[in-house]
Design a protein around this motif. Structure first.
Motif, PDB file in Angstrom:
ATOM      1  N   VAL A 207       0.834  -1.198   0.000  1.00 48.65           N
ATOM      2  CA  VAL A 207       0.000   0.000   0.000  1.00 48.65           C
ATOM      3  C   VAL A 207       0.869   1.248   0.000  1.00 48.65           C
ATOM      4  CG1 VAL A 207      -1.685   1.305   1.336  1.00 48.65           C
ATOM      5  CG2 VAL A 207      -1.911  -1.154   1.133  1.00 48.65           C
ATOM      6  N   LEU A 208       1.860   1.272   0.874  1.00 48.07           N
ATOM      7  CA  LEU A 208       2.709   2.450   1.010  1.00 48.07           C
ATOM      8  C   LEU A 208       3.503   2.707  -0.271  1.00 48.07           C
ATOM      9  CD1 LEU A 208       3.273   4.528   3.177  1.00 48.07           C
ATOM     10  CD2 LEU A 208       5.231   3.185   3.871  1.00 48.07           C
ATOM     11  N   GLN A 209       3.990   1.634  -0.886  1.00 44.59           N
ATOM     12  CA  GLN A 209       4.752   1.780  -2.127  1.00 44.59           C
ATOM     13  C   GLN A 209       3.871   2.373  -3.228  1.00 44.59           C
ATOM     14  OE1 GLN A 209       6.363  -1.895  -3.524  1.00 44.59           O
ATOM     15  NE2 GLN A 209       7.323  -0.981  -5.300  1.00 44.59           N
ATOM     16  N   GLU A 210       2.626   1.916  -3.312  1.00 42.79           N
ATOM     17  CA  GLU A 210       1.718   2.436  -4.332  1.00 42.79           C
ATOM     18  C   GLU A 210       1.402   3.911  -4.084  1.00 42.79           C
ATOM     19  OE1 GLU A 210      -2.755   1.581  -6.011  1.00 42.79           O
ATOM     20  OE2 GLU A 210      -1.661  -0.042  -5.037  1.00 42.79           O
ATOM     21  N   LEU A 211       1.220   4.300  -2.832  1.00 45.67           N
ATOM     22  CA  LEU A 211       0.948   5.702  -2.509  1.00 45.67           C
ATOM     23  C   LEU A 211       2.118   6.592  -2.920  1.00 45.67           C
ATOM     24  CD1 LEU A 211      -0.741   5.506   0.997  1.00 45.67           C
ATOM     25  CD2 LEU A 211      -1.783   6.201  -1.143  1.00 45.67           C
ATOM     26  N   ARG A 212       3.333   6.129  -2.664  1.00 44.99           N
ATOM     27  CA  ARG A 212       4.504   6.913  -3.033  1.00 44.99           C
ATOM     28  C   ARG A 212       4.634   7.037  -4.548  1.00 44.99           C
ATOM     29  NH1 ARG A 212       8.489   4.297   1.466  1.00 44.99           N
ATOM     30  NH2 ARG A 212       7.854   5.657   3.169  1.00 44.99           N
ATOM     31  N   GLU A 213       4.289   5.972  -5.267  1.00 47.93           N
ATOM     32  CA  GLU A 213       4.358   6.023  -6.729  1.00 47.93           C
ATOM     33  C   GLU A 213       3.317   6.988  -7.295  1.00 47.93           C
ATOM     34  OE1 GLU A 213       3.898   2.051  -8.135  1.00 47.93           O
ATOM     35  OE2 GLU A 213       5.927   1.455  -7.562  1.00 47.93           O
ATOM     36  N   ARG A 214       2.175   7.075  -6.655  1.00 50.49           N
ATOM     37  CA  ARG A 214       1.091   7.918  -7.171  1.00 50.49           C
ATOM     38  C   ARG A 214       1.235   9.387  -6.803  1.00 50.49           C
ATOM     39  NH1 ARG A 214      -4.585   4.960  -7.493  1.00 50.49           N
ATOM     40  NH2 ARG A 214      -3.902   2.966  -8.302  1.00 50.49           N
ATOM     41  N   LYS A 215       2.237   9.717  -5.995  1.00 49.10           N
ATOM     42  CA  LYS A 215       2.430  11.111  -5.612  1.00 49.10           C
ATOM     43  C   LYS A 215       2.676  11.990  -6.824  1.00 49.10           C
ATOM     44  CE  LYS A 215       4.027  11.830  -0.956  1.00 49.10           C
ATOM     45  NZ  LYS A 215       5.188  12.135  -0.110  1.00 49.10           N
TER      46      LYS A 215
END
Length: 62
Positions: free
Chosen positions: A28-36
């Motif tokens: 989840v955290l990795q996806e959030l960082r990618e979507r920034k």
């Protein structure tokens, strides 16, 4: 949504550790960082190619 069932008599630290492991595995955290910020598909592809070349170089040196 992640759910962790705490069994009777189970230590809360162990249940928290299971939750953290599940959270990390879901990425989840990795996806959030990618979507920034938006990255173009060509840039993503170029990064993947560079990473693969680097890994290949490491294996050939051994």
């Amino acid at each position: 949504m992640l759910r962790i069932v705490v069994k009777e008599g189970e230590n809360i630290d162990r249940a928290l550790k299971r939750y953290k492991r599940k959270f990390r595995n879901v990425k989840v955290l990795q996806e959030l960082r990618e979507r920034k910020q938006y990255t173009k598909p060509s840039v993503t592809r170029r990064a993947q190619i560079q990473k693969a070349a680097y890994k290949e170089q490491l294996f050939t040196e051994e």
